[in-house]
Design an enzyme around this catalytic site. Structure first.
Site: not given
Lengths: 324, 320
Positions: A60, A129
């Site tokens: 990321e 999430h």
């Protein structure tokens, strides 16, 4: 007008901007062959090739950092961070590099980078999430933060984000991808920084964004039957906030409720509420109320997950209290 | 050994002297409180920036580090604008908004110094993506220190660059210490070439105290990267003379160690070699030194006399 999903609207925005400007390219985890964890980039690899639709390693920080580097050399990268929960992995890149580089270099560069990500609860995916981390991002001068609630807004705002010469974090909501709405066939843009009054009303203003706009509209329908006429302002952009629309609405209704999915403490609503205080305190007939997420990590159990975010019922209840 | 022309030898020496005198001047300004804040000085490491950047084309790119004055000067930086920036002045290369840690000049291919260790890795690697997509013959040299080797994004970027065969030369300036912690106390793998092996890219270790040794290796690896072979790692072993920053008492290293490196001073040794090889006379070297002193004095004077930014500048340059 035709109806398409939020997902299709986003896909069209990417497709149109890639066709329009060859400097636009996509980079992210599982966006090419797989088409994105939520299917937003399906079909684009076949149309534009792997040079412009890049599957990346699970890196990321490098995704955002290299997005910045390519933007400095004139590209318009649209990078995807699969879940906003992963933004911590690239927060240094976003906060220290992307957001500040233009200012630090005395305005001698531009960063036309779009970071697409998605957030929110609703799929019982648990604490890693399901988060709503927009408040972290609103605290960073130098970026813009966009959170659309409808397919039409999603398309028009994503196209504007890609064309913007500033870095934009574009936050989608996982529970909105399958929602449908009217979307014009002709090309259009929606400017960043403009809120939209999704329902006009006279008695009280709901200031909200993303999925909570849909919840707020349902709550407004229920309250309508009780004689409470709610105005629903979809902020659409959280940074910069559209103070004019907020002000116009609260000056008309004299009451403000903020509905936000993120955790309450130091959340987006704190900033929105203080903006109301600063802009139109004299017009308020009641204290501002926040209907917000619980200050807990998102639990897995479906009943607890529902309790951790506002519901139509809790919004209705909250508004009744303010109207007492 | 790389043999420079007379003109080239003069240029290499001049640039190294510019960096040394620039850094010595900043230390002086800091101690007199004319310069405020901190500054990470490049003195001792001149052969690396000069040896590498003199081997690039002017339109190639570099990314720099928190110890970035040397890179900025070697990348054709304007001494006046750099000195003014370090003093936070309106005439600085970043209008006084960046400072020592953020010297940048995109027009000259300098993608910027960085206040975050390993902060340049993403930028440089992303520039590599852009150059590859443009099918450009330009390359990027990504400078970083031994400290950055242990930062996550370094691994992410090296993996990505090797995977996609990006035109990036990763240039590790190993000055033995990440602030105070020596590589022996910080790095599980002491042979940094193995870091490159892990990403299937070639690596070499060069003597970073010898500008010709650096240049010889740099020319070879720049050519390798420019030909589209993908990235590589060049480690230059070097030493910083000053502490990490102004307040550093250097308790983590010995006087003997400092002497060992100062005896191998990149400027003195190169000057001696120039005389010995007949590239430059002692008189020519003295003239270069005097002319550098004059330029640094001029830059200092320019910076001190320059105004601070206008108050209205607080909110400019944030958004387009």
């Amino acid at each position: 007008m035709r109806e398409i999903t939020y997902r299709q609207a986003l896909n069209e925005a990417l497709d149109e901007e890639m066709a329009r400007d060859e400097k636009v390219f996509l980079m992210g985890e599982d966006i090419a062959i797989y088409g994105g964890a939520y299917g937003v980039t399906i079909g684009l690899l076949n149309k534009y090739g792997e040079e412009r639709v890049k599957d990346t390693p699970i890196s990321e920080a490098a995704i955002v950092g290299t997005g910045l580097g390519s933007a400095l050399l004139g590209y318009r990268p649209v990078v995807e961070i699969m879940y906003i929960d992963f933004i911590g992995l690239c927060m240094d890149q976003l906060n220290n590099q992307v957001a500040k580089i233009r200012y630090m270099f005395g305005g001698k560069c531009t960063v036309p980078l779009t970071i697409r990500t998605e957030g929110g609860a609703g799929r019982t995916l648990g604490a890693h999430h399901s988060q709503s981390l927009e408040a972290w991002l609103m605290h960073i001068p130098g970026i813009k933060v966009v959170m659309p609630s409808t397919p039409a807004d999603a398309k028009g705002l994503l196209k504007s984000s890609i064309r913007d010469d500033n870095p934009v974090v574009f936050i989608e909501h996982k529970m909105l991808y399958n929602t449908k709405g009217q979307v014009p066939e002709n090309e259009y843009l929606i400017p960043i920084g403009n809120a939209d009054v999704k329902k006009t009303g006279t008695d009280i203003t709901i200031l909200t964004y993303s999925r909570m706009t849909l919840f707020s509209l349902k709550a407004a329908e229920i309250l309508e039957k009780e004689g409470i006429n709610v105005e629903v302002v979809d902020l659409r952009t959280l940074l910069p906030l559209d103070k004019t629309t907020i002000k116009n609405s609260v000056m008309k209704t004299n009451r403000a409720v903020i509905v936000e999915e993120d955790t309450r403490t130091a959340g987006a609503g704190a900033e929105i509420g203080m903006t109301v205080m600063e802009e139109c305190f004299d017009y308020l007939d009641a204290p501002i109320k926040r209907i917000a997420g619980a200050d807990v990590p998102m639990p897995k159990a479906p009943n607890l997950e529902s309790l951790a975010i506002p519901s139509v019922e809790s919004i209705v209840e909250g508004i009744r209290e303010v109207m007492k | 050994m790389y043999k420079p022309s007379k003109q080239e030898a003069a240029k290499l020496l001049r640039q190294m002297m510019e960096i040394r005198q620039f850094e010595d001047k900043i230390m002086e300004l800091l101690s007199k409180n004319i310069a405020e804040g901190g500054s990470h000085l490049y003195a001792g490491m001149e052969a690396v920036a000069v040896g590498v950047i003199s081997s690039l084309n002017p339109d190639d790119f570099i990314s720099s580090t928190h110890r970035g004055h040397g890179h900025a000067i070697a990348k054709d930086g304007d001494l006046n604008a750099l000195m003014a920036e370090i003093l936070g002045k309106k005439t600085g290369v970043c209008k006084g908004k960046g400072g020592s840690l953020h010297l940048a000049d995109l027009n000259k291919g300098n993608l910027g110094a960085n206040g975050i260790v390993a902060g340049g890795l993403g930028i440089a690697t992303g520039a590599g993506i852009a150059l590859k997509m443009q099918k450009s013959s330009k390359i990027v040299v990504c400078f970083f220190g031994d400290g950055a080797l242990n930062n996550g994004i370094t691994h992410e970027c090296m993996n990505m660059a090797s995977l996609w065969k990006l035109p990036v030369l990763y240039l590790c300036e190993n000055n033995l210490y990440a602030m105070s912690v020596s590589i022996n106390r910080a790095c599980s793998v002491k042979d940094f070439k193995k870091r490159a092996e892990a990403y299937d890219m070639p690596a070499e270790i060069a003597d970073g105290m010898d500008v010709l040794a650096v240049k010889e290796a740099a020319i070879r690896w720049i050519d390798y990267v420019r030909k589209g072979n993908g990235p590589c790692l060049l480690v230059c072993n070097t030493y910083r003379y000053y502490g990490h920053s102004r307040s550093d008492p250097r308790v983590y290293r010995t006087k003997e160690e400092e002497k060992f490196y100062k005896d191998r001073d990149p400027i003195l040794n190169f000057a001696q070699k120039c005389v010995k090889e007949g590239w430059l006379t002692e008189k020519e070297i003295k003239d270069i030194e005097a002319s550098v002193t004059e330029a640094i004095e001029k830059a200092t004077d320019f910076a001190i006399k320059s105004p601070l930014p206008d108050p209205e500048e607080l909110y400019t340059d944030l958004y387009v």
